[in-house]
Design an enzyme around this catalytic site. Structure first.
Site, mmCIF file in Angstrom:
data_model
loop_
_atom_site.group_PDB
_atom_site.id
_atom_site.type_symbol
_atom_site.label_atom_id
_atom_site.label_comp_id
_atom_site.label_asym_id
_atom_site.label_seq_id
_atom_site.Cartn_x
_atom_site.Cartn_y
_atom_site.Cartn_z
ATOM 1 N N LYS A 118 0.827 -1.218 0.000
ATOM 2 C CA LYS A 118 0.000 0.000 0.000
ATOM 3 C C LYS A 118 0.860 1.267 0.000
ATOM 4 C CE LYS A 118 -2.173 -1.010 3.815
ATOM 5 N NZ LYS A 118 -1.787 -2.421 4.020
ATOM 6 N N THR A 119 1.763 1.333 0.948
ATOM 7 C CA THR A 119 2.555 2.549 1.111
ATOM 8 C C THR A 119 3.406 2.817 -0.120
ATOM 9 O OG1 THR A 119 2.637 2.247 3.513
ATOM 10 C CG2 THR A 119 4.272 3.708 2.541
ATOM 11 N N GLU A 162 -3.454 6.320 1.111
ATOM 12 C CA GLU A 162 -3.285 4.927 1.493
ATOM 13 C C GLU A 162 -4.502 4.516 2.321
ATOM 14 O OE1 GLU A 162 -0.249 2.234 4.235
ATOM 15 O OE2 GLU A 162 0.461 4.102 3.355
#
Length: 459
Positions: A118-119, A162
């Site tokens: 995600k990040t 995010e």
């Protein structure tokens, strides 16, 4: 852009956290009055105070002042004196995700979700859009190496965020573009069962705007299956996809500076340079490319931006070199993440050995995935396993780093529960040409500079 009325005078409990400090940064940029508190000082406070935030160290009821709302994360317990005082005084209390959703209003929103990546994917998309001069607002769970920031108020009418599934709070968002990188059971301390964890992603997909787009990794069965249930347009990416609008990965080649991925998209072949190592990062870059195209950015500009992406703090972050030993730090804290990162590390190490200093994160995760962690860590040459970083959890009888260390095969294994003994042990293990990586979501990140200092002292 104006401040939502509820957040004109916001007080953030735990303002030093990755998500909370990002919200504070955006609120301050929009002209809100921001106060907050945390249990200890943080490097994030320097810039927040410079922007005008009032921050107290230590959490007391008198820190509240007269806020229009109090913002909390799931980590804040009801017994927190500031939260308890807010409840008693009838001050509105918003979850972090609710506050972020208010800040998204009026923007075209892209949310990046998934168990892993995600990040990195959110960061890649942000940097690529910035390269195209679209100036997105963004909120990320890590600091971009380019700017050193985890959030920004932009003027481009786009908000990139995010989307955290750990507590289900991403169900607050209603994006027009959503990416799901993968779905694999995690955070079972909150969700309870793998089925419940997967179900929350199904609900997230339902939150996409009716005219929106869902982008999923076709190589991940669970993520791809979400596309079958979506009531919106779906675009897949990966080696196994075959749809007309899908982005098929034709080839990935590791390079000295990261990698190069070649994809086929709507009959055209596109080369995408990736400035960070590992095929898993190349897949993240393809997801970011597709999201950027949907947001109106040019393909060439996005590809250039992805090639210039400098990484995210704690994602295979180079900490330094002592003689011929290189030291990196990485946030990987799930078996799949550990394995993917170690495969990339192996290439980066060249002819040198891979030495890992690994700290398990959460007792529940350690107990559930001990065998899988051991299998992943067996990809290294030498492994130092620390004791569990409990974070929000209380210790569980019989659950320690030894559960993992005792199962590792094919590598030198060293279980060291005493934190202060890890640095000399790691310094004893490394040889010239080795690559050492500290790995985990806890305070293991502190050890990289200390290991470098010890190696320099010995030299």
């Amino acid at each position: 852009m104006s401040v939502p009325p509820q957040l004109e005078r916001a007080h953030l409990i735990g303002i030093g956290g990755a998500g909370m400090s990002g919200i504070a940064r955006i609120l301050l940029a929009r002209g809100a009055k921001v106060s907050g508190s945390d249990a200890k000082d943080s490097r994030a406070f320097l810039s927040l105070r410079a922007q005008g935030a009032r921050i107290e160290i230590g959490q007391r009821a008198e820190n509240l002042g007269e806020p229009s709302a109090v913002v909390v994360s799931t980590a804040i317990k009801e017994t927190n004196p500031e939260l308890a005082a807010a409840r008693e005084r009838g001050i509105p209390v918003l979850h972090r995700a609710q506050a972020l959703a208010l800040l998204m209003e009026g923007h075209r929103v892209a949310c990046i979700a998934g168990t892993h990546g995600k990040t990195s994917t959110t960061s890649m998309l942000t940097v690529a859009l910035q390269h195209c001069r679209l100036d997105p607002s963004f909120a990320i769970g890590g600091d971009l190496n380019e700017s050193g920031a985890n959030a920004h108020h932009g003027e481009g009418g786009i908000f990139v965020a995010e989307a955290d599934e750990s507590d289900g709070s991403f169900l607050t968002y209603s994006p027009s573009v959503a990416v799901v990188t993968n779905v694999e059971p995690d955070h079972l301390d909150h969700h309870g069962t793998p089925e419940a964890y997967t179900a929350v992603f199904t609900e997230f997909v339902k939150r996409i705007q009716p005219d929106g787009l869902l982008i999923v990794c076709g190589d991940d069965a669970a993520a791809s299956a979400l596309g079958e249930q979506a009531g919106v347009r779906v675009q897949r990416y990966g080696r196994t996809v075959t749809g007309e609008d899908d982005a098929r990965v034709l080839d990935y080649r590791a390079t000295d500076t990261g990698g190069m991925v070649r994809i086929s998209l709507r009959g055209e072949e596109i080369l995408v340079p990736v400035a960070v190592p590992g095929e898993h990062m190349a897949l993240n870059a393809v997801a970011a490319l597709l999201a950027g195209i949907e947001l109106g950015a040019p393909v060439d500009g996005l590809a250039e931006g992805l090639g210039a992406f400098g990484g995210v703090r704690r994602r295979f972050e180079f900490k330094g070199r002592a003689g011929d030993v290189r030291v990196y730090d990485d946030y990987a804290h799930h078996p799949t993440e550990v394995a993917a990162q170690l495969r990339a590390v192996r290439h980066a190490a060249g002819s040198g050995r891979v030495v890992v200093v690994f700290q398990p994160h959460l007792y529940s995760r350690t107990k559930t995935f001990a065998a899988e962690f051991a299998q992943a860590l067996s990809l290294a040459d030498e492994v130092v396993v620390l004791d569990v970083y409990g974070a929000r959890e209380e210790p569980q009888p019989g659950v320690s780093g030894a559960l993992i260390a005792d199962r590792i095969t094919g590598a030198g294994v060293h279980y060291e529960p005493a934190f202060d003994r890890v640095v000399p042990l790691a310094a004893d293990l490394v040889k010239p040409g080795d690559l050492l990586v500290t790995m985990g979501a806890g305070d293991v990140t502190q050890l990289g500079p200390e290991i470098l200092a010890e190696l320099d002292r010995r030299a």
